[in-house]
Enzyme design. Structure first.
Site, PDB file in Angstrom:
ATOM      1  CB  SER A 234      -0.906  -0.020   1.230  1.00 11.73           C
ATOM      2  OG  SER A 234      -0.561   1.005   2.126  1.00 11.73           O
ATOM      3  CE  LYS A 235      -2.180   6.262  -3.217  1.00 12.63           C
ATOM      4  NZ  LYS A 235      -2.566   6.715  -4.539  1.00 12.63           N
ATOM      5  NE  ARG A 236      -3.700   4.741   2.911  1.00 10.99           N
ATOM      6  CZ  ARG A 236      -4.192   4.779   1.665  1.00 10.99           C
ATOM      7  NH1 ARG A 236      -4.054   5.867   0.942  1.00 10.99           N
ATOM      8  NH2 ARG A 236      -4.836   3.747   1.153  1.00 10.99           N
ATOM      9  NE  ARG A 237       1.190  -2.010   4.905  1.00 12.43           N
ATOM     10  CZ  ARG A 237      -0.056  -2.445   4.700  1.00 12.43           C
ATOM     11  NH1 ARG A 237      -0.947  -2.366   5.643  1.00 12.43           N
ATOM     12  NH2 ARG A 237      -0.406  -2.981   3.543  1.00 12.43           N
ATOM     13  CB  VAL A 240       4.072   1.161  -3.679  1.00  8.50           C
ATOM     14  CG1 VAL A 240       3.712   0.283  -2.504  1.00  8.50           C
ATOM     15  CG2 VAL A 240       3.396   2.504  -3.572  1.00  8.50           C
TER      16      VAL A 240
END
Ligand code: GLU
Length: 469
Positions: A234-237, A240
């Site tokens: 995920s791009k938040r975590r 990526v």
């Protein structure tokens, strides 16, 4: 029939490594089949799209080897709004879709659950189009929808479990599900190779193909990419963005080789192989449908191998953006005029075997270009022990007296200085290294001193000595 595949990213953020993987798989499949690769930018979510993300997609694709001019497009979904609306109208006229004025609350009140799908309340009400009325697809009450998927066999969905889904909103605008199908139809797409997360959309989309009277494409849903905790990247975590890897100094060749190994491997236990081998051996049908682990450590190791395999002149060349700072790559800590290309070329072979990503070149060579080294205080504290001041004095005196300033002589000289104090070379090196480079680890010391030169080496040793008083 000419095979036509498409890559259809939405320009809503940085370019995801999973997207790059799908793009490459499409690219290779088209090439193997003598087909056409189409790029379509799905830019209809006006609230989330930004033109710079489109440029980001184009340049990320260029970087990974799918170059502008060598594919069809980019087409922009927003330019096909007329086709999307016409298809919605056709579905309504043929009775395959109907207008619905139910609010979410009304549906919930009737079904008693917010998780239950639409209950078909408006199916036979014969509502005319109107403000606030959504257009819903009338899904068949019986039968099955069989999706032919090159990776997953034939996932089968019972039609009665598929709700009458919305194809155009209350303001008349067609939703993604329909726009995506209509574009694939308009563009003559024969094979849809895309991420697994779209699989739940596929039976609905295939029903739309059928209802619009066109033979559906062959599908291939490539496995989701996960992190070490088996969570979807995920791009938040997670890291990526392909651009982040590029700017850190991953080589495109290493990256694309690694991406193709997510769920697939070439023959014979090999992993690092020339791109031509991947283009020849890759089989979409061999892709493992289970989630693919994106192992950054492994990618790093791959990249290190790719770096070491470069001819040294090429290594010098690929390091340049980190040595000068260009585009999105941060400038190095030295001034442009302090950079010395010859000095860099002299240490490049030593650095080439030691770094795994190109940005690591900077801390390895900054001592050569900065007027004085960036002292890492922790390294300083670790290296400067009792007796270090005397050792530095003795080393300075011995180096000053040298006639020849070369790595071998410097080494034997420091070896002798250390031996007089009962120190092995490793121990004697530590204070000299931190004095001259600011760090405890780095390129081989004596070669570094040779390239740094007599004057600068001696003045740094003296400066360190002053710091120790
Ligand atoms: N625009 C969609 C996405 O970025 C792609 C849909 C598709 O490939 O069919 O996820």
């Amino acid at each position: 029939m000419t095979v036509r595949v498409r890559f259809a990213p939405s320009p809503t953020g940085m370019f995801h490594v999973g997207g790059a993987r799908s793009a490459l798989q499409n690219w290779i499949y088209a090439k193997q089949q003598g087909g056409v690769f189409v790029l379509r930018i799905e830019d209809t979510d006006a609230a989330r799209n930004k033109p710079e993300w489109t440029e980001g997609i184009l340049s990320a694709l260029d970087w990974i080897g799918i170059e502008r001019g060598s594919y069809e497009g980019p087409h922009f979904q927003s330019q096909y709004a007329g086709e999307h609306r016409a298809a919605a109208a056709r579905l309504h006229e043929s009775g395959r879709a109907y207008y619905c004025d139910c609010t979410r609350e009304a549906v919930q009140a009737r079904t008693g659950s917010q998780y239950q799908g639409y209950d078909g309340f408006c199916r036979d009400r014969g509502l005319e189009p109107g403000e606030g009325r959504a257009l819903r697809f009338r899904t068949p009450d019986e039968g099955e929808t069989v999706v032919v998927d090159l990776i997953r066999g034939e996932p089968t969905f019972e039609n009665k479990l598929i709700e009458d889904f919305v194809i155009a909103r209350g303001d008349g605008s067609p939703v993604f599900l329909l726009a995506n199908v209509v574009d694939d139809m308009t563009m003559g797409i024969t094979h849809v190779i895309r991420a697994e997360e779209h699989l739940p959309n596929t039976p609905k989309q295939q029903l739309l193909w059928d209802a619009l009277g066109v033979k559906p494409p062959v599908w291939a849903h490539v496995p989701v990419v996960v992190n070490e905790k088996r969570q979807k990247l995920s791009k938040r975590r997670d890291k990526v963005a392909l651009e982040a890897y590029r700017d850190e100094g991953y080589l495109a060749a290493a990256m694309r080789n690694y991406l193709m190994l997510l769920g697939w491997a070439p023959s014979g236990d090999r992993e690092i192989v020339p791109w031509s081998v991947i283009e020849e051996e890759f089989r979409l049908a061999e892709v493992n449908p289970s989630p693919a682990f994106f192992d950054e450590k492994k990618l790093r190791a791959f990249n290190g191998e790719y770096i070491r395999a470069l001819p040294v002149e090429e290594f010098v060349e690929v390091c340049r953006p980190w040595l000068t700072g260009t585009g999105t790559i941060a400038p190095p800590p030295w001034q442009p005029e302090e950079f010395d290309a010859d000095a860099f070329a002299a240490v490049a072979p030593l650095a080439q075997t030691r770094i795994a990503v190109l940005s690591e070149i900077v801390p390895n060579v900054d001592f050569l270009f900065l007027a004085s080294p960036l002292i890492d205080e922790a390294a300083w504290a670790k290296a400067m022990k009792e007796g270090s001041a005397e050792l530095l004095d003795a080393a300075t005196a011995a180096f000053e007296a040298l006639e020849s300033w070369d790595a071998e002589t410097l080494k034997s000289t420091l070896e002798a200085v250390g031996a007089e104090r009962g120190l092995k070379l490793g121990k004697a090196q530590a204070p000299v290294r931190v004095a001259v480079t600011g760090r405890t680890v780095g390129l081989p010391l004596f070669e570094s001193l040779e390239v740094l030169g007599r004057e600068r080496t001696l003045s740094r040793l003296r400066a360190a000595r002053v710091r120790l008083v």
